[in-house]
Structure formats: C-alpha cells, structure tokens
Scaffold this motif. Structure first.
Motif, PDB file in Angstrom:
ATOM      1  N   ASN A  54      37.210  66.606  67.440  1.00  0.00           N
ATOM      2  CA  ASN A  54      37.578  65.686  68.531  1.00  0.00           C
ATOM      3  C   ASN A  54      36.761  64.401  68.523  1.00  0.00           C
ATOM      4  OD1 ASN A  54      39.607  67.283  69.512  1.00  0.00           O
ATOM      5  ND2 ASN A  54      38.227  68.459  70.844  1.00  0.00           N
ATOM      6  N   GLU A  55      35.539  64.500  68.041  1.00  0.00           N
ATOM      7  CA  GLU A  55      34.681  63.308  68.056  1.00  0.00           C
ATOM      8  C   GLU A  55      34.962  62.367  66.885  1.00  0.00           C
ATOM      9  OE1 GLU A  55      30.459  64.673  68.703  1.00  0.00           O
ATOM     10  OE2 GLU A  55      31.538  66.491  69.281  1.00  0.00           O
ATOM     11  N   VAL A  56      35.508  62.892  65.791  1.00  0.00           N
ATOM     12  CA  VAL A  56      35.635  62.046  64.600  1.00  0.00           C
ATOM     13  C   VAL A  56      37.060  61.863  64.098  1.00  0.00           C
ATOM     14  CG1 VAL A  56      33.322  62.671  63.826  1.00  0.00           C
ATOM     15  CG2 VAL A  56      35.296  63.943  62.957  1.00  0.00           C
ATOM     16  N   LYS A  57      38.049  62.483  64.770  1.00  0.00           N
ATOM     17  CA  LYS A  57      39.394  62.500  64.184  1.00  0.00           C
ATOM     18  C   LYS A  57      39.961  61.096  63.981  1.00  0.00           C
ATOM     19  CE  LYS A  57      41.603  63.291  68.624  1.00  0.00           C
ATOM     20  NZ  LYS A  57      42.023  64.361  69.520  1.00  0.00           N
ATOM     21  N   ASP A  58      39.503  60.122  64.755  1.00  0.00           N
ATOM     22  CA  ASP A  58      40.028  58.760  64.612  1.00  0.00           C
ATOM     23  C   ASP A  58      39.225  57.905  63.641  1.00  0.00           C
ATOM     24  OD1 ASP A  58      41.996  59.274  66.509  1.00  0.00           O
ATOM     25  OD2 ASP A  58      40.558  58.917  68.124  1.00  0.00           O
ATOM     26  N   LYS A  59      38.156  58.455  63.110  1.00  0.00           N
ATOM     27  CA  LYS A  59      37.347  57.633  62.205  1.00  0.00           C
ATOM     28  C   LYS A  59      36.938  58.393  60.958  1.00  0.00           C
ATOM     29  CE  LYS A  59      33.381  58.466  65.240  1.00  0.00           C
ATOM     30  NZ  LYS A  59      32.218  57.936  65.906  1.00  0.00           N
ATOM     31  N   LEU A  60      37.879  59.157  60.432  1.00  0.00           N
ATOM     32  CA  LEU A  60      37.598  59.941  59.224  1.00  0.00           C
ATOM     33  C   LEU A  60      37.256  59.061  58.032  1.00  0.00           C
ATOM     34  CD1 LEU A  60      40.391  62.654  59.469  1.00  0.00           C
ATOM     35  CD2 LEU A  60      37.955  62.903  59.983  1.00  0.00           C
ATOM     36  N   ASP A  61      37.757  57.809  58.072  1.00  0.00           N
ATOM     37  CA  ASP A  61      37.504  56.927  56.935  1.00  0.00           C
ATOM     38  C   ASP A  61      36.264  56.058  57.141  1.00  0.00           C
ATOM     39  OD1 ASP A  61      38.632  55.572  58.999  1.00  0.00           O
ATOM     40  OD2 ASP A  61      39.885  54.273  57.752  1.00  0.00           O
ATOM     41  N   LYS A  62      35.516  56.366  58.204  1.00  0.00           N
ATOM     42  CA  LYS A  62      34.267  55.619  58.441  1.00  0.00           C
ATOM     43  C   LYS A  62      33.103  56.343  57.757  1.00  0.00           C
ATOM     44  CE  LYS A  62      35.624  52.217  61.192  1.00  0.00           C
ATOM     45  NZ  LYS A  62      36.960  52.620  61.524  1.00  0.00           N
ATOM     46  N   SER A  63      32.035  55.597  57.519  1.00  0.00           N
ATOM     47  CA  SER A  63      30.888  56.190  56.832  1.00  0.00           C
ATOM     48  C   SER A  63      30.241  57.298  57.670  1.00  0.00           C
ATOM     49  CB  SER A  63      29.843  55.121  56.546  1.00  0.00           C
ATOM     50  OG  SER A  63      28.640  55.738  56.122  1.00  0.00           O
ATOM     51  N   ALA A  64      29.909  58.381  56.997  1.00  0.00           N
ATOM     52  CA  ALA A  64      29.271  59.506  57.680  1.00  0.00           C
ATOM     53  C   ALA A  64      27.877  59.124  58.176  1.00  0.00           C
ATOM     54  CB  ALA A  64      29.185  60.701  56.736  1.00  0.00           C
ATOM     55  N   LEU A  65      27.293  58.108  57.568  1.00  0.00           N
ATOM     56  CA  LEU A  65      25.935  57.719  57.946  1.00  0.00           C
ATOM     57  C   LEU A  65      25.904  57.057  59.319  1.00  0.00           C
ATOM     58  CD1 LEU A  65      24.582  56.363  54.544  1.00  0.00           C
ATOM     59  CD2 LEU A  65      24.384  58.641  55.507  1.00  0.00           C
ATOM     60  N   ALA A  66      27.097  56.668  59.830  1.00  0.00           N
ATOM     61  CA  ALA A  66      27.138  56.033  61.142  1.00  0.00           C
ATOM     62  C   ALA A  66      27.131  57.051  62.274  1.00  0.00           C
ATOM     63  CB  ALA A  66      28.378  55.137  61.242  1.00  0.00           C
ATOM     64  N   LEU A  67      27.288  58.337  61.958  1.00  0.00           N
ATOM     65  CA  LEU A  67      27.278  59.367  63.006  1.00  0.00           C
ATOM     66  C   LEU A  67      25.863  59.611  63.517  1.00  0.00           C
ATOM     67  CD1 LEU A  67      29.638  61.988  61.304  1.00  0.00           C
ATOM     68  CD2 LEU A  67      30.233  60.401  63.145  1.00  0.00           C
ATOM     69  N   SER A  68      25.779  60.219  64.698  1.00  0.00           N
ATOM     70  CA  SER A  68      24.456  60.579  65.224  1.00  0.00           C
ATOM     71  C   SER A  68      23.906  61.769  64.438  1.00  0.00           C
ATOM     72  CB  SER A  68      24.570  60.955  66.695  1.00  0.00           C
ATOM     73  OG  SER A  68      25.167  62.239  66.814  1.00  0.00           O
ATOM     74  N   GLY A  69      22.618  62.042  64.609  1.00  0.00           N
ATOM     75  CA  GLY A  69      21.980  63.132  63.867  1.00  0.00           C
ATOM     76  C   GLY A  69      22.672  64.467  64.086  1.00  0.00           C
ATOM     77  N   GLY A  70      22.993  64.760  65.350  1.00  0.00           N
ATOM     78  CA  GLY A  70      23.648  66.024  65.669  1.00  0.00           C
ATOM     79  C   GLY A  70      25.034  66.110  65.048  1.00  0.00           C
ATOM     80  N   GLN A  71      25.767  64.989  65.114  1.00  0.00           N
ATOM     81  CA  GLN A  71      27.099  64.965  64.493  1.00  0.00           C
ATOM     82  C   GLN A  71      26.997  65.124  62.989  1.00  0.00           C
ATOM     83  OE1 GLN A  71      28.298  61.154  66.103  1.00  0.00           O
ATOM     84  NE2 GLN A  71      29.770  62.119  67.489  1.00  0.00           N
ATOM     85  N   GLN A  72      25.987  64.463  62.405  1.00  0.00           N
ATOM     86  CA  GLN A  72      25.788  64.578  60.957  1.00  0.00           C
ATOM     87  C   GLN A  72      25.557  66.034  60.564  1.00  0.00           C
ATOM     88  OE1 GLN A  72      22.718  61.975  59.506  1.00  0.00           O
ATOM     89  NE2 GLN A  72      23.921  60.122  59.841  1.00  0.00           N
TER      90      GLN A  72
END
Lengths: 254, 285
Positions: free
Chosen positions: A138-156
């Motif tokens: 739910n948190e990432v479904k709209d930005k699957l093509d964005k860099s994973a490094l932009a996520l927060s630590g917990g999301q990473q």
C-alpha cells in the motif's frame, strides 16, 4: 525440548575463523514454521551461526566448519549442494537495510531475474504478492519505478524482506533486522514476523530481549561460542536454568 | 608574548604561506595560458583546423594532427577499457589474497609510475618490431593502452571497493553467483567512478608525444588516417615539431595547436567531473 518437526538442525557444529574457535560443538534443532531467536552478547557467535545456514560465511577467508548443518534432514555442506539453490530455499535479511541502488520493482524481482525468469506477468505478480506479504504494497504501489534508496529505513527493511520472499524460500534468516530502525518501524517488522511464521521457518538474531520475548517461540542463548541454553521462550525468560542465561536476560552483562 | 598569542601568529603565518603555495601553481598556469592564448588565438580559424600540414607556416593546418589524436583516443579507449576493467574486477572480486596477487598489485601500482618514454620503447620492440606493425595508429594505440592500463586498473579497483559489502551480501543471499553480483550490482554501482578514471587516463594519453615519437609516428603526414593501419601524427607531436622550427610563424601555429589540445583535455576532464558529480547525486549509500 521437544521439536515436532525439525526444519533446521546443527549437529556437533564447530566453526573457526583461522585459529579462532567461533562456535563450539553446537547441537540444536529448530521447529518448522516457528520463530527461533538467537540471543547473546556481541561476539558470542550467534551471527556466525546464523550465516552457516545459508553458507554466507563461505566467502570469508580462513573460515571453516566441522560437523553438519541439516536442512530438511539433508546436509547442506556436502559437495553436491549448490549454494545458489540452497539460498533460494533459505532467504536472509540483514542488520542494516541493504536495498540495491535500483527501483523498488527491480529490487523485488532481482532474485527471479538472476534465475533467468523474464516473463513480465510472473515478475509483476510476484512483485505485488511479495510486497503485500511484507506489508509494504500500500505504501509503494504507486512508485514501484522509483529508487528504493528514497524509502525510509523501515520501508527499506520491509522491501528487503519482500525481496527475500519473492524467491519463495521456506526459511528466513534475520540478522538483527530491526536494530537500525525506530520503534514504530520495529513494531511493524515484529508484526510482520508474526504473520510470516504461518508459512515460513524464521530464525532471528537479536540483541533486544523484549523483542526476543515478543516474537519468538523458542530462544537459544549463546555465550563465548557455546550454546548455553535452548528452550521455549516463555520458559527461558521466566525460569532460566543456567546462571549465565539468567545474568544475561536480567541485564547483568552484555 | 604569551603562548596563545604565539600560536595564533603561527596559525596566521601558515595560512598566508598556504595561500601563497596554492597560488604559485595557479599563477604559473594562468601566465602560461594567457601567453599561449595571446600568441595563438588569432591563428585559429576554420582553415587552420581543416588544412593539411605544409612547409609554409601560413598555410599549415592541424587536420591530420587532431584527426590522429581522436583516432588514438578512441582506439586506446577500446583496447584499454575492457582490459583494465576486467583486470580490476578480477583483482578486487576474485583474486584470493595470496603472495602472487600481492606481487601483482605492487607491480601494477609501480607500472603507473613508469616514465612514458619507457612504454614507447616497449611499444617499439613489441608492436613495431616483433609484431611487425610499423609506426601505424594501431601500434600507437596499443602503446598508449599499456601506458594507461595501470591507471584504469587502479581506479576501477577503487570504484569497486566503494560499493558496500552489504550490497554484495544482499545479492549473494538471493542466490546470485559471483559473476551475477559483479554484473548486476557492483559494475552498475561503480560505473561512474570507473568511467571517470578511464577518461582521466585518456586525457593523460592525449598529451603524450614521447612514446609515439619513439614508435615512429611521423610529424609530417599529408593525409587523414582512414584505418588503424595508417600512419599518423598527433597534436603533441605536431606541436613539438613546430616549436623546434626557427620561424616565428610556426611558433604561432604551435600556440594555436596548444589551445586546441588544451580544449580537448579540458573537455575530457570536464566530462569526468560531471560524471563523478552525477554518480554521487544518484547513489547515496
């Protein structure tokens, strides 16, 4: 302690870094579809032990083991075992979230890509399923093509769990998966572990006693390379048999 | 005078001295640049860039020289790039830490410091005589490739080293082989750094005259090379040739050619700086 069905087992396991005797004749069997926690002070060998189950120590110069590690009753250190096949079965999540510097999507499907799977439909379905399992969809479904490094630590870290789930392992090894995270992210990871143990055998190394108490069914206490005590988590935390265990879990050292 | 006062004075004195030292280099470079530009800028026009060399200074151009320089640049890159990267990857990712690999490492570092004319002699013996190539573009490019190979290997290793261990662990843990980890993770993540090193190495090669003169590159080449098997000249050789002539008009030509050579070098360095900057922005560990 009674184990109904042992998924992972160590038999008379000794491990060495050069001359250093890191693990001393460890014998342990771990229950399938349950959470086993390894606790103990820094340098006690618990991470080394965890890494023997997917042979991550193989690359370390001077590391060797004696004894056996069994996965579903089969020795994983014999010559006919292929390490890449083993690691498809035994996934791992590390202490510090280590997403690849690629998109979220590419992170999740990496394990499939290196197996040579190119079918877009399979990749996309696996991606969605794995992210949902890791409670991140739910948190990432709209930005699957964005860099994973932009996520927060917990999301990473949840992304790293999704990445491990994508190749459908039966065992997940977690090396202090929440130690670099804030309390809220930690709680999410712990909830996730609780969910995942319905389908997976989980082994988690942790420095956090409360965490071991919250998430694990069984706990193993390591000290100076020895397995001191291994019991149901409740039993261990209420009535430890060994004084070293007692001292450790009551916070007298470590 | 109190102690702290003394310390403050020393501090101040060093600051002034430091500024002085920093500026010596800059000032010398500035004087050189200004001198060259004043001397040569008026000489640069379309004809100068597109004319063949000539005995008469006013009619001489640098077409063959800069064409030769571009040829050498591209050929050297094509040869040294894959070799250097492969060697760097091998040493960093595959080679076990043995006495042999230690020996190799020390010698590669040493090679980076060998004077370029020695490489010229090596090229002369190996490519021109033993391989019997003669003083052609290919021989020149091979010689310069040897010259820049150690630099590329060293910078490749540095760039690869900067990729965190945790990324490799993550890849291995998902069942990737060593080669897959290098190919899908390590190389893409370090590519900017590697490319920067390669370009800086090339910008060094662009300025070399000595090794090419040794292998027999000519100062006077009346045609633009059309294949690696052609004879050639390069800008530094053309410049060297013109500066050794007595007529003032040729010195003006040399100054103009130096400006072009500097432009090529600055352009390469600029690309390197840009790539490094972009890489740093894109990936933060």
């Amino acid at each position: 302690m009674n184990i109904k069905h042992s998924k992972l087992e160590a038999i008379n396991l000794d491990a060495y870094y050069g001359d250093f005797h890191a693990l001393k004749s460890i014998n342990i069997a771990m229950e399938e579809k349950a959470v086993t926690a390894f606790i103990g002070p820094s340098g006690c060998g618990k991470s080394t032990f965890l890494r023997t189950f997917n042979r991550m120590n193989d690359y370390i110069d001077g590391f060797r083991i004696e004894g056996q590690i069994l996965l579903d009753g089969r020795d994983i250190y014999t010559d006919d075992v292929r390490v890449d096949e083993l690691r498809k079965e035994v996934g791992m999540v590390f202490q510090k979230p280590n997403p690849f510097p690629k998109t979220i999507y590419e992170n999740v499907v990496y394990g499939l890509r290196i197996q040579g799977i190119k079918d877009k439909k399979i990749l996309q379905e696996t991606c969605e399923k794995s992210l949902q399992q890791a409670a991140l969809w739910n948190e990432v479904k709209d930005k699957l093509d964005k860099s994973a490094l932009a996520l927060s630590g917990g999301q990473q870290q949840r992304l790293c769990i999704a990445r491990a789930l994508a190749i459908q392992p039966s065992v997940i090894l977690m090396d202090e998966p929440a130690s670099a995270l804030d309390p809220i992210s930690t709680a999410k990871i712990e909830d996730l572990i609780y969910e995942l143990k319905k389908d997976y055998t989980i082994v988690i190394v942790t420095h956090n006693m409360q965490q071991a108490g919250r998430v694990s069914d069984h706990t193993a206490f390591f000290y100076m390379g020895e397995l001191v005590e291994y019991a149901k988590t409740k039993t261990m935390f209420t009535s430890p048999k060994d004084t070293r265990t007692q001292n450790y879990i009551t916070g007298r050292f470590g | 005078m109190t102690n702290s006062e003394k310390n403050r004075r020393k501090d101040k004195a060093f600051q002034v001295f430091g500024i002085f030292c920093t500026f010596i280099g800059l000032v010398v470079l500035a004087i050189f640049l200004i001198d060259i530009v004043i001397e040569g800028i008026g000489r640069i026009d379309w004809d100068f860039l597109t004319s063949l060399p000539s005995r008469r200074a006013a009619r001489a151009g640098i077409l063959t020289a800069w064409a030769g320089t571009i040829w050498i640049l591209v050929l050297s890159a094509l040869i040294a790039f894959p070799l250097g990267i492969a060697a760097g990857v091998y040493l960093e990712e595959y080679a076990k830490k043995t006495k042999l690999s230690n020996f190799l490492e020390i010698n590669i570092a040493n090679l980076a410091g060998v004077p370029s004319i020695i490489y010229g002699l090596l090229g002369l013996e190996l490519f021109v005589r033993i391989m019997n190539l003669g003083g052609i573009l290919l021989a020149g490019a091979l010689t310069l490739s040897l010259l820049i190979l150690p630099i590329i290997i060293v910078t490749t290793r540095e760039a690869i080293k900067a990729v965190p261990r945790t990324i490799r662990d993550g890849s291995f843990a998902l069942g990737a082989s060593k080669w897959q980890t290098v190919w899908y993770q390590v190389l893409p993540a370090s590519f900017g750094g590697i490319l920067t090193g390669v370009i800086l190495a090339l910008s060094r090669a662009v300025g070399e005259a000595a090794p090419l003169i040794v292998i027999g590159a000519l100062a006077y080449v009346p045609f633009v090379p059309s294949s690696p098997m052609d004879e050639f000249t390069v800008l530094p050789i053309q410049i060297f040739n013109w500066t050794s002539r007595p007529q003032a008009a040729f010195l003006t030509n040399a100054a103009a050619a130096i400006i072009i050579l500097l432009l090529i070098t600055f352009l390469l360095n600029g690309i390197a700086v840009y790539l490094r900057h972009r890489q740093q922005k894109k990936i933060k560990w």
